[in-house]
Motif scaffolding. Structure first.
Motif, mmCIF file in Angstrom:
data_model
loop_
_atom_site.group_PDB
_atom_site.id
_atom_site.type_symbol
_atom_site.label_atom_id
_atom_site.label_comp_id
_atom_site.label_asym_id
_atom_site.label_seq_id
_atom_site.Cartn_x
_atom_site.Cartn_y
_atom_site.Cartn_z
ATOM 1 N N UNK A 14 -13.550 -36.100 -46.165
ATOM 2 C CA UNK A 14 -12.415 -36.009 -47.075
ATOM 3 C C UNK A 14 -12.205 -37.323 -47.808
ATOM 4 N N UNK A 15 -11.446 -37.261 -48.897
ATOM 5 C CA UNK A 15 -11.146 -38.445 -49.692
ATOM 6 C C UNK A 15 -9.642 -38.630 -49.785
ATOM 7 N N UNK A 16 -9.042 -39.629 -49.157
ATOM 8 C CA UNK A 16 -9.694 -40.543 -48.210
ATOM 9 C C UNK A 16 -9.903 -39.853 -46.874
ATOM 10 N N UNK A 53 -12.613 -52.439 -27.746
ATOM 11 C CA UNK A 53 -12.488 -51.002 -27.499
ATOM 12 C C UNK A 53 -12.630 -50.216 -28.797
ATOM 13 N N UNK A 54 -12.849 -48.895 -28.661
ATOM 14 C CA UNK A 54 -12.913 -48.034 -29.838
ATOM 15 C C UNK A 54 -11.567 -48.010 -30.543
ATOM 16 N N UNK A 55 -11.590 -47.786 -31.847
ATOM 17 C CA UNK A 55 -10.396 -47.881 -32.678
ATOM 18 C C UNK A 55 -9.571 -46.606 -32.765
ATOM 19 N N UNK A 56 -10.186 -45.444 -32.679
ATOM 20 C CA UNK A 56 -9.502 -44.199 -33.021
ATOM 21 C C UNK A 56 -8.555 -43.706 -31.934
ATOM 22 N N UNK A 57 -7.542 -42.953 -32.361
ATOM 23 C CA UNK A 57 -6.566 -42.371 -31.437
ATOM 24 C C UNK A 57 -6.905 -40.928 -31.130
ATOM 25 N N UNK A 58 -7.631 -40.264 -31.994
ATOM 26 C CA UNK A 58 -8.181 -38.927 -31.797
ATOM 27 C C UNK A 58 -9.532 -38.927 -32.488
ATOM 28 N N UNK A 64 -4.666 -45.166 -40.915
ATOM 29 C CA UNK A 64 -3.235 -45.144 -40.651
ATOM 30 C C UNK A 64 -2.600 -43.937 -41.353
ATOM 31 N N UNK A 65 -1.305 -43.742 -41.160
ATOM 32 C CA UNK A 65 -0.628 -42.571 -41.723
ATOM 33 C C UNK A 65 -0.693 -42.513 -43.244
ATOM 34 N N UNK A 66 -0.728 -43.663 -43.898
ATOM 35 C CA UNK A 66 -0.810 -43.686 -45.360
ATOM 36 C C UNK A 66 -2.233 -43.450 -45.868
ATOM 37 N N UNK A 67 -3.201 -43.397 -44.954
ATOM 38 C CA UNK A 67 -4.617 -43.234 -45.294
ATOM 39 C C UNK A 67 -5.161 -44.413 -46.103
ATOM 40 N N UNK A 68 -4.509 -45.578 -45.985
ATOM 41 C CA UNK A 68 -4.894 -46.754 -46.761
ATOM 42 C C UNK A 68 -5.682 -47.785 -45.971
ATOM 43 N N UNK A 73 -5.763 -48.115 -32.586
ATOM 44 C CA UNK A 73 -4.705 -47.408 -31.887
ATOM 45 C C UNK A 73 -4.038 -48.263 -30.809
ATOM 46 N N UNK A 74 -4.744 -49.175 -30.208
ATOM 47 C CA UNK A 74 -4.210 -49.923 -29.075
ATOM 48 C C UNK A 74 -3.082 -50.882 -29.461
#
Length: 118
Positions: A14-16, A53-58, A64-68, A73-74
């Motif tokens: 997807x974009x972004x 550690x890995x960055x992702x939360x899922x 981030x929420x703004x997709x910017x 996640x930590x």
């Protein structure tokens, strides 16, 4: 020497958007992430410079929420998509380790250096 890994079709991102991949390199598994922003793609090792550690939360959720920004996640560290520089968080001023990614015939490929070519 370099190793080429096909990751996915460009239109599947997807974009972004962002997506994680596990690639084999000389018997080791490397966790990487790819982010699409417009017609460009950026690749990094999936490893926080602060803790390793890995960055992702899922799965595949690196933005981030703004997709910017890429977000860890930590501790909530925010990294610029274009160069991986940490703008906020405990590793401010550090950067994600870049991975060379390219578009080839509509596919995103990662080009990883092997130890034998060093």
């Amino acid at each position: 020497m370099s190793s080429i890994h096909r990751l996915c079709r460009f239109e599947q991102l997807e974009d972004p958007g962002s997506r994680g991949f596990s690639v084999e390199l000389e018997g080791d598994t490397q966790e990487i992430l790819v982010v699409r922003k417009g017609e460009r793609v950026y690749g990094y090792l999936n490893r926080c410079p602060h803790t390793g550690i890995n960055l992702e939360w899922q799965p595949d959720q690196f933005l981030d929420l703004s997709q910017s920004y890429i977000q860890c996640v930590t501790h909530g560290a925010l990294f610029r998509v274009e160069d991986g520089l940490c703008l906020r968080g405990p590793c401010a001023g550090d950067a994600l380790s870049p991975i060379q990614v390219e578009l080839r015939d509509g596919e995103i490929v990662a080009i990883l250096d092997t130890l034998s070519g060093a």
